[in-house]
Scaffold this motif. Sequence first.
Motif, PDB file in Angstrom:
ATOM      1  N   LYS A 107      -4.970   7.244   3.853  1.00 60.98           N
ATOM      2  CA  LYS A 107      -6.282   7.520   4.371  1.00 60.98           C
ATOM      3  C   LYS A 107      -7.405   8.388   2.940  1.00 60.98           C
ATOM      4  O   LYS A 107      -8.630   8.031   3.047  1.00 60.98           O
ATOM      5  N   VAL A 108      -7.059   8.892   2.446  1.00 59.11           N
ATOM      6  CA  VAL A 108      -7.798  10.064   1.319  1.00 59.11           C
ATOM      7  C   VAL A 108      -7.944   9.099  -0.045  1.00 59.11           C
ATOM      8  O   VAL A 108      -9.030   9.034   0.336  1.00 59.11           O
ATOM      9  N   ALA A 109      -6.968   7.985   0.166  1.00 60.21           N
ATOM     10  CA  ALA A 109      -7.461   6.828  -1.380  1.00 60.21           C
ATOM     11  C   ALA A 109      -8.588   5.982  -0.768  1.00 60.21           C
ATOM     12  O   ALA A 109      -9.399   5.849  -1.698  1.00 60.21           O
ATOM     13  N   LYS A 110      -8.687   5.344   0.104  1.00 62.94           N
ATOM     14  CA  LYS A 110      -9.375   5.164   0.609  1.00 62.94           C
ATOM     15  C   LYS A 110     -10.417   5.543   1.256  1.00 62.94           C
ATOM     16  O   LYS A 110     -12.171   4.550   0.885  1.00 62.94           O
ATOM     17  N   SER A 111     -11.011   6.613   1.399  1.00 63.38           N
ATOM     18  CA  SER A 111     -12.354   7.430   1.408  1.00 63.38           C
ATOM     19  C   SER A 111     -12.498   7.251   0.197  1.00 63.38           C
ATOM     20  O   SER A 111     -13.737   7.510   0.191  1.00 63.38           O
ATOM     21  N   GLY A 112     -12.222   7.636  -1.047  1.00 60.30           N
ATOM     22  CA  GLY A 112     -12.533   7.196  -1.979  1.00 60.30           C
ATOM     23  C   GLY A 112     -12.533   6.094  -3.141  1.00 60.30           C
ATOM     24  O   GLY A 112     -13.881   5.814  -3.742  1.00 60.30           O
ATOM     25  N   THR A 115      -8.838   0.357  -3.278  1.00 57.98           N
ATOM     26  CA  THR A 115      -8.468  -0.877  -2.776  1.00 57.98           C
ATOM     27  C   THR A 115      -6.912  -1.027  -2.761  1.00 57.98           C
ATOM     28  O   THR A 115      -6.125  -2.162  -2.344  1.00 57.98           O
ATOM     29  N   ILE A 116      -6.367  -0.220  -3.961  1.00 58.51           N
ATOM     30  CA  ILE A 116      -4.844  -0.545  -4.008  1.00 58.51           C
ATOM     31  C   ILE A 116      -4.212   0.768  -4.175  1.00 58.51           C
ATOM     32  O   ILE A 116      -4.899   1.655  -4.518  1.00 58.51           O
ATOM     33  N   LEU A 117      -3.344   0.509  -2.947  1.00 60.12           N
ATOM     34  CA  LEU A 117      -2.464   2.198  -2.736  1.00 60.12           C
ATOM     35  C   LEU A 117      -1.399   2.461  -4.079  1.00 60.12           C
ATOM     36  O   LEU A 117      -0.424   1.546  -3.778  1.00 60.12           O
ATOM     37  N   ARG A 118      -1.239   2.847  -4.752  1.00 59.40           N
ATOM     38  CA  ARG A 118      -0.295   3.107  -5.550  1.00 59.40           C
ATOM     39  C   ARG A 118       1.013   4.224  -4.981  1.00 59.40           C
ATOM     40  O   ARG A 118       0.126   5.282  -4.213  1.00 59.40           O
ATOM     41  N   GLY A 119       2.593   4.488  -5.781  1.00 65.30           N
ATOM     42  CA  GLY A 119       3.093   5.174  -4.950  1.00 65.30           C
ATOM     43  C   GLY A 119       4.250   4.655  -5.652  1.00 65.30           C
ATOM     44  O   GLY A 119       5.006   3.211  -5.992  1.00 65.30           O
ATOM     45  N   GLY A 120       5.203   5.663  -5.727  1.00 63.69           N
ATOM     46  CA  GLY A 120       7.058   5.286  -6.496  1.00 63.69           C
ATOM     47  C   GLY A 120       8.411   5.331  -5.669  1.00 63.69           C
ATOM     48  O   GLY A 120       8.121   7.156  -4.657  1.00 63.69           O
ATOM     49  N   ALA A 121       8.242   4.518  -5.708  1.00 66.08           N
ATOM     50  CA  ALA A 121       9.406   4.562  -4.388  1.00 66.08           C
ATOM     51  C   ALA A 121      10.950   4.638  -5.442  1.00 66.08           C
ATOM     52  O   ALA A 121      12.533   5.249  -5.115  1.00 66.08           O
TER      53      ALA A 121
END
Length: 338
Positions: A107-112, A115-121
């Motif tokens: 939600k925070v990423a989108k608000s800025g 268009t791409i959500l990064r994250g490590g699994a």
Amino acid sequence: MIIVIKDNQMTIIDEIRNRFEGTHEVFVHHNRVAIQGISETDLTQDEKIAADAIIDNVPAAVQGSRLFHPEDTVITTKHSQIGGAHFTMMAGPCSVESAEHVMKMAKVAKSGGATILRGGAFKPRTSPYSFQGLGEDGLKYLRAAADAYDMDVLTEVMDQDHVDMIARYTDIFQIGARNMQNFSLLKAVGKTNIPVMLKRGMSATIDDILNAAEYIAAGGNHQIMITERGIRTFDNKYTRNTLDLGAVPVLQKLTHYPVIVDPSHAAGHTEFVVPEALAGVAIGASGLVVEIHDDPAHAFSDGAQALKPDEYRQMAAKAFAIRQLITTPNEEKSEVTL
């Protein structure tokens, strides 16, 4: 060697293929034929006359070279366009910590404007005792969060055994700096049709990163973006790495792939992330990839370089304003405000 063939001589392409395929790699892009490992002197006089072409020697990348592919590559995903005239924001936590947390960060990423959500699994960590990621569960949480906010997923693949599994959840593979020359992994993602973010290794030269990209392209996957994320120099006392901003225009001159800047891994400290991010935009990068966290002090990994939500949104607003400024015609720039 690259041969640029005139429109009325296109039939010579088949002749060149027949002569060199089997002994040399031959690539064709519109009216340009790239032949690895030979020079103009290896062509017969009849071939030179028949082609009536401009011939250049290319020492490094072939498929990634501007000489072979003059126009910008634009990577299109469900929610993003990367490269060319487009500017792309990518943001998210370093590690996926839980379903609830990554949803909040999406939600925070989108608000800025991301268009791409990064994250490590799956996390390659310096210490084997550090948090290594949630694995496939983390991918499921990341995918759900991205879908909830109409975003694409960017996540790291660490070895070729995970390529098929991660492909079920991601829109973009990330090849981390430590794996830039993991050639088996590069070949594996090169056989997919999923875009690849290739990060420059900590000690890699420009030619090193271009040749690494060739391993992906040689497999048939040309959806490649190159990321400058800082290199090791003689001084890492004050920042984690040294952000090589000069590499951005150099890469853009040499290759048609989008060039992204990662200020988080370069700076290593939140206070330096924003100015390095804005510098990356100002020098013409096609996008930014940044790490965010609402409670950096308790982040599972790399909290020291994560922007808090308000810091991220302020940075993003300035980044888009700078991008608008540098791409606006001179007569209109008086109307652009930061």
